[in-house]
Design an enzyme around this catalytic site. Structure first.
Site, PDB file in Angstrom:
ATOM      1  CD  GLU A  14       9.778  -9.974 -14.601  1.00  0.00           C
ATOM      2  OE1 GLU A  14       9.134  -9.905 -13.530  1.00  0.00           O
ATOM      3  OE2 GLU A  14      11.023  -9.982 -14.629  1.00  0.00           O
ATOM      4  CG  LEU A  15       1.379 -11.752 -13.668  1.00  0.00           C
ATOM      5  CD1 LEU A  15       1.331 -12.802 -14.767  1.00  0.00           C
ATOM      6  CD2 LEU A  15       0.913 -12.359 -12.354  1.00  0.00           C
ATOM      7  CE  LYS A  28      -8.089  -2.984   5.098  1.00  0.00           C
ATOM      8  NZ  LYS A  28      -6.669  -3.341   5.136  1.00  0.00           N
ATOM      9  CG  ASP A  76      -6.833  11.692  -0.340  1.00  0.00           C
ATOM     10  OD1 ASP A  76      -8.005  12.084  -0.336  1.00  0.00           O
ATOM     11  OD2 ASP A  76      -6.057  11.845  -1.312  1.00  0.00           O
ATOM     12  CG  HIS A  83     -11.245   0.152  -8.458  1.00  0.00           C
ATOM     13  ND1 HIS A  83     -12.283   0.754  -7.786  1.00  0.00           N
ATOM     14  CD2 HIS A  83     -10.150   0.326  -7.694  1.00  0.00           C
ATOM     15  CE1 HIS A  83     -11.829   1.269  -6.653  1.00  0.00           C
ATOM     16  NE2 HIS A  83     -10.535   1.029  -6.572  1.00  0.00           N
TER      17      HIS A  83
HETATM   18  N1  GLN Z   1      -6.365  11.807  -3.940  1.00  0.00           N
HETATM   19  C1  GLN Z   1      -5.955  10.497  -4.324  1.00  0.00           C
HETATM   20  C2  GLN Z   1      -6.214  10.292  -5.800  1.00  0.00           C
HETATM   21  O1  GLN Z   1      -7.155  10.779  -6.284  1.00  0.00           O
HETATM   22  C3  GLN Z   1      -6.661   9.430  -3.557  1.00  0.00           C
HETATM   23  C4  GLN Z   1      -6.176   8.072  -3.928  1.00  0.00           C
HETATM   24  C5  GLN Z   1      -6.755   6.965  -3.124  1.00  0.00           C
HETATM   25  O2  GLN Z   1      -7.708   7.148  -2.431  1.00  0.00           O
HETATM   26  N2  GLN Z   1      -6.175   5.808  -3.197  1.00  0.00           N
HETATM   27  O3  GLN Z   1      -5.488   9.596  -6.474  1.00  0.00           O
END
Ligand code: GLN
Ligand code: ZN
Length: 755
Positions: free
Chosen positions: A16-17, A114, A600, A696
């Site tokens: 919900e948040l 992190k 990745d 982001h």
């Molecule tokens: N290949 C992934 C993407 O582009 C990599 C995501 C990630 O590094 N968290 O979404």
């Protein structure tokens, strides 16, 4: 037997948040509406814990975005650039978290890192020489009062001053020790205010204590707490640690007059030894972290009970049974997981079930009615588990040879061969893989899952998406294209679904940062690949263009780190099983004509031990070879990329280079560019693409900004090795900002090439 929960998830049972915050960001709901969603969540959390008879329930474990950010705001560590926007308090808070672009200005978010060895991320407080640290908020007080009004007496959770100071970034001349006195005064004032309200316990979270500590750090810690403990009022003080043991400071810690000390007996490998060797103060209550706050398996009661019994022998009756860390790192509850057979479900405990476990263990300990049945039912769980072993997989792992971990020929030779074959311009432009997962993409997937559309329809839609994504990238002028990852809900779950040995939940969401949640799949048994996973999508993408298209995979270490791992075999063994499965996929992609394959390892650092002395022996010595095992079988001309979601690897650069990828892209735009110096100093051989802008945030970076970033990078990285890309996948962004940002990125690369 008293019980304690360090902290509880706060995103809401049904997130919900998350949804309310996202609406608030889009101006679709008012601040008052958002506040009311938040208070409902807190109320529910307290009710669940009260119902389970938890003795020590936290307040102030709630956060709109992040507890470290809350602490920065509480202490007035709000950089000027955010204050100057002239926004409301809550909007200023979100501007620090997400950046701001609008009528009132244009600023980037705080850096994000992190949280210790978890997949949670905190915002890094920034302190400059003019920051005037003082108590400037009352969130902990308000939340304490709110719980009290609902009939719940809580311990107030605070990020401790030491951890706060250690996690902050100092942009001026002042250091943590210079700022410490002001921080301590602010905490002392807060303690006074909380005591006035009647708070009985304050929990100071000091996870930083489980790291390697220098003598100055130990001194800083003791100075801080000597003052706090001398000035404390009626409220008792619980010093809470987690994610490891406190071997560097244990004797200093137990010499301080804390009312309670919380220690982690699960991740803290030396906790029990420390206790046996150095004892524990008779006046202090031991909060024994015995219930795993990070994993989802049922607790083995017999083991826990025997630990408690032996602890009581050393410590006496002053033992509280606690979670090992905040339950923030596990999902809310098994309620709603009805798609999973009972045979599986009965082995799991999410946050709500962990409350149940705490209360059951305490009942068994007190020998209450029904204790024996509870215990024998729990014992039965650990006898055997359905579908968890696969002999062929085990055999394959056992027959891996040393040569399987080495790619041939060596990098320098491959680099030449690949440059000739791919013929890319200087500063090649590319993206990290995903393109915006817009509503239509998610709807298509949901419709397919619900059986509302056929597989053919599902595929046709995604192919259309891929085709237009390829055309968009061609139009923008990118050099190495991607298919866009429209078929993936999540970079780990998607692969897990095509591997046997995995099970999946419906709504087991865990907060990763702010409103972003992840739904880690569960490694149930031995892992192998059921069928080719990405090959068809990549082949199709390649057929839409003459430009190179990168195949896109997730690496074994990340798959493991973003899953809930087994506890009956080592994570090393699970990782090798996954590595072999992904290796098969790499070779299939190569066979299908894909010249560039990205694997990745977004989460490579996740399980890096918090203590440096354990880095290689406990982790990197097998994690890096596991990655090499995935790509060592490809031809010299196939270019292997990898990607990491952070730039914090200054200290493990040789290990990163030893992954032996041909190109690595990573986040750099949100943090300073120190990493570049380190790459240069270490003669990093792998080609690099440090992210030139931050994905982001919805903010569109200007051409000039990107040119500047590239100019700085060129000072440290030779032109032949520099790639140009955003710092992560674009999946959480919108179409419009993505196009604008990438156009600027390509324009910037062109300008730099011409120079
Ligand atoms: N290949 C992934 C993407 O582009 C990599 C995501 C990630 O590094 N968290 O979404
Ligand atoms: Zn990333």
């Amino acid at each position: 037997m008293r019980t304690s929960v360090i902290g509880y998830p706060r995103i809401g049972k049904n997130r919900e948040l998350k949804f309310a915050s996202e609406k608030f960001f889009k101006n679709e709901i008012s601040e008052a509406e958002l506040l009311s969603v938040a208070s409902e969540i807190r109320k529910g959390n307290w009710e669940s814990q009260k119902k389970a008879n938890i003795t020590f329930i936290s307040s102030n474990d709630f956060s709109f975005y992040d507890n470290v950010l809350d602490t920065a705001v509480l202490l007035n560590a709000i950089p000027k650039r955010y204050q100057e926007l002239g926004l409301s308090d809550l909007e200023t808070y979100f501007a620090m978290a997400r950046g701001y672009q609008g009528e009132k200005g244009n600023v980037k978010a705080l850096a994000m890192k992190k949280w210790f060895n978890t997949n949670y991320h905190y915002l890094v407080p920034e302190i400059d020489d003019d920051t005037e640290i003082r108590l400037s908020g009352n969130k902990p007080i308000e939340e304490y009062k709110e719980a009290k009004a609902q009939g719940v007496e809580t311990k107030v959770q605070l990020i401790g001053p030491f951890t706060f100071l250690k996690l902050s970034r100092y942009t001026g001349k002042k250091t943590a020790s210079d700022v410490a006195p002001a921080v301590v005064s602010a905490y002392v004032e807060l303690l006074k205010k909380l005591s006035v309200e009647g708070a009985q316990w304050i929990q100071f979270d000091e996870p930083y204590l489980v790291r390697d500590l220098s003598s100055e750090e130990i001194k800083l810690f003791t100075t801080i707490y000597t003052t706090i403990l001398a000035e404390k009022n009626t409220a008792k003080i619980l010093l809470q640690t987690y994610f490891g043991d406190v071997r560097d400071i244990y004797s200093d810690l137990i010499a301080l007059p804390f009312d309670g000390i919380g220690l982690d007996f699960l991740e803290g490998k030396q906790t029990a030894t420390l206790l046996a060797e150095f004892g524990f103060s008779k006046e202090t209550i031991l909060f024994a972290g015995l219930l795993n706050g990070k994993n989802i398996w049922k607790n083995q009661y017999e083991k826990t009970l025997s630990t408690i019994t032996s602890l009581k022998k050393t410590v006496g009756e002053n033992v509280v049974l606690s979670t090992s860390c905040s339950l923030l790192h596990v999902p809310y509850s098994l309620f709603g997981e009805d798609a999973l057979p009972k045979e599986y479900i009965k082995h799991f405990a999410f946050a709500e079930e962990k409350l149940q476990e705490l209360s059951e263990i305490s009942r068994i300990f007190e020998n209450e009615a029904g204790a024996e049945e509870i215990l024998s039912a729990n014992k039965a769980l650990f006898v055997s588990r359905v579908d968890s072993t696969d002999e062929a997989v085990q055999k394959r792992v056992n027959s891996i040879s040393d040569g399987d971990y080495e790619r041939r020929p060596v990098f320098a030779e491959r680099e030449k061969i690949q440059k000739e074959k791919l013929n890319l311009p200087l500063f090649p432009t590319t993206t990290i893989g995903s393109f915006p997962q817009t509503q239509d993409v998610r709807k298509n997937r949901q419709a397919f899952r619900k059986g509302e559309i056929s597989k053919e329809e599902y595929i046709a839609f995604n192919k259309e998406k891929i085709q237009s994504c390829i055309h968009l990238q061609e139009e923008i002028g990118l050099d190495v294209l991607v298919h866009g990852e429209f078929e993936r809900n999540d970079m780990v779950e998607y692969f897990g679904e095509h591997l046997s040995g995995y099970v999946f939940t419906r709504q087991a969401w865990v907060q990763s940062y702010g409103t972003r949640c992840v739904k880690p799949p569960i490694i149930w048994g031995d892992v192998s690949r059921k069928e080719p996973i990405t090959v068809e999508w990549s082949k199709f993408a390649k057929s839409c263009t003459n430009k190179p298209v990168k195949g896109m995979l997730t690496g074994p270490v990340t798959i493991l780190n973003w899953s809930f791992p087994r506890e009956d075999i080592s994570i090393k063994e699970s990782t090798l099983q996954i590595a072999l499965a992904i290796r098969d996929e790499v070779l299939d992609l190569e066979k299908a004509g894909i010249d560039i394959i990205q694997i990745d390892e977004a989460a490579l650092r996740e399980k890096l031990p918090l203590r440096k002395s354990d880095w290689y022996s406990e982790y990197l010595d097998w994690a890096i070879p596991a990655f090499r095992l995935v790509h060592s079988g490809v031809r010299p001309e196939t270019q292997v990329h990898t990607h990491m979601c952070y730039s914090e690897f200054t200290d493990i650069i040789p290990a990163i280079d030893a992954m032996d990828a041909d190109v690595i892209t990573f986040e750099a735009s949100r943090s300073d560019l120190l990493i570049l110096d380190a790459l240069m100093e270490n003669h990093f051989k792998t080609e690099v693409g440090p992210g030139v802008y931050d994905i982001h945030s919805p903010r569109v970076p200007s051409v000039e900004e990107i040119v500047n970033a590239l100019t700085k990078m060129r000072e440290k990285i030779s032109d032949e090795k520099l790639w140009v890309n955003p710092d992560c996948g674009l999946k959480t962004r919108g179409d419009e900002e993505t196009k604008a940002s990438l156009q600027n990125l390509v324009a910037a690369a062109k300008i730099v090439r011409e120079k």
